[in-house]
Design a protein around this motif. Sequence first.
Motif, PDB file in Angstrom:
ATOM      1  N   ILE A 121      -3.540  -0.213  15.325  1.00  0.00           N
ATOM      2  CA  ILE A 121      -3.017  -1.384  16.030  1.00  0.00           C
ATOM      3  C   ILE A 121      -1.614  -1.754  15.555  1.00  0.00           C
ATOM      4  N   ALA A 122      -1.024  -0.931  14.698  1.00  0.00           N
ATOM      5  CA  ALA A 122       0.328  -1.207  14.193  1.00  0.00           C
ATOM      6  C   ALA A 122       1.180   0.041  14.351  1.00  0.00           C
ATOM      7  N   PRO A 123       2.481  -0.124  14.519  1.00  0.00           N
ATOM      8  CA  PRO A 123       3.362   1.049  14.665  1.00  0.00           C
ATOM      9  C   PRO A 123       3.402   1.859  13.374  1.00  0.00           C
ATOM     10  N   GLY A 206      -1.135  10.213   8.831  1.00  0.00           N
ATOM     11  CA  GLY A 206      -0.016   9.919   9.710  1.00  0.00           C
ATOM     12  C   GLY A 206       0.302   8.455   9.888  1.00  0.00           C
ATOM     13  N   VAL A 207      -0.184   7.588   8.978  1.00  0.00           N
ATOM     14  CA  VAL A 207       0.067   6.160   9.113  1.00  0.00           C
ATOM     15  C   VAL A 207       1.545   5.846   8.937  1.00  0.00           C
ATOM     16  N   ALA A 208       2.238   6.621   8.091  1.00  0.00           N
ATOM     17  CA  ALA A 208       3.647   6.348   7.809  1.00  0.00           C
ATOM     18  C   ALA A 208       4.576   6.810   8.921  1.00  0.00           C
ATOM     19  N   GLY A 209       4.039   7.477   9.917  1.00  0.00           N
ATOM     20  CA  GLY A 209       4.881   7.902  11.035  1.00  0.00           C
ATOM     21  C   GLY A 209       5.252   9.369  10.947  1.00  0.00           C
ATOM     22  N   PRO A 210       5.641   9.951  12.060  1.00  0.00           N
ATOM     23  CA  PRO A 210       5.938  11.390  12.095  1.00  0.00           C
ATOM     24  C   PRO A 210       7.168  11.775  11.294  1.00  0.00           C
ATOM     25  N   GLU A 211       8.101  10.825  11.057  1.00  0.00           N
ATOM     26  CA  GLU A 211       9.314  11.144  10.334  1.00  0.00           C
ATOM     27  C   GLU A 211       9.181  10.920   8.829  1.00  0.00           C
TER      28      GLU A 211
END
Length: 261
Positions: A121-123, A206-211
């Motif tokens: 639910i968060a980016p 992958g919570v920290a994002g793809p980058e």
Amino acid sequence: MKRRIETAVIVTLLAVPLALALLGPLVPFAGGERARPFDPEAPWPGTDHLGASVLDGVLDGGRGIVLTAVAATALAYAAGFPVGLAAASTRRRWLDELLMRPFDLLLALPSLLLVLILASIAPPTAWTLVLVTASVNLPDIARITRAAALDAAHRPAVEAMWLQGEHPWRIATVHTARSILPTVAADAGVRLVGACYLVAAASFFGVAGPEANDWAVMVDANRGGIFLSPWGVVLPAALLVALSVGLNLLFDRLLSRRDTP
């Protein structure tokens, strides 16, 4: 002699990952053109799934996980410590129940499941990783603080302060909080180690994002080529293990020293 060996082991386990985490980004990276992914003929320690040098990833991937764990632990204590202290110090049963029962509901959920729910639910950003890790640790910190403060908050000296009309928050912060600091400090060490594990697991999902680029993400991204270029998995995994074990041993040493008469 045994104590010196233990000290040397602790220093070695912590010095390597912390030095890489803090100073690694300052080291000039190899850069240049990328080679083939998982190239077995590339210079040691090989290439990752994108064809970049594994060494570059190791040098650049430690700061994020260390700073995230420290920030998440500090944020969790900043929120959980006052709540647990207020629940232990209050003379109103309903307020204690109101403060602590929501944390009991959160504790019923497995930590990784809670991580995935919050992450959905968060980016996926670094701040999301901090907030998710802090949220998972928050219920335990509040409960431990409350349990440690219950006895201190109902001692005869505190009762006398209540009868003299002292402000409740002053009693909680000046007397009760000061008396439970050793217990909180002991828990903070264990909590920091747990935060490192949780940050690594959350990054793996992958919570920290793809980058994101940290050691846990490297393990996840490079595991498909472990038989072609194993160092892309072995090096970051070994650094995570060394950091966690070293922190555990360090806080065990500090606590044993404090308890020794």
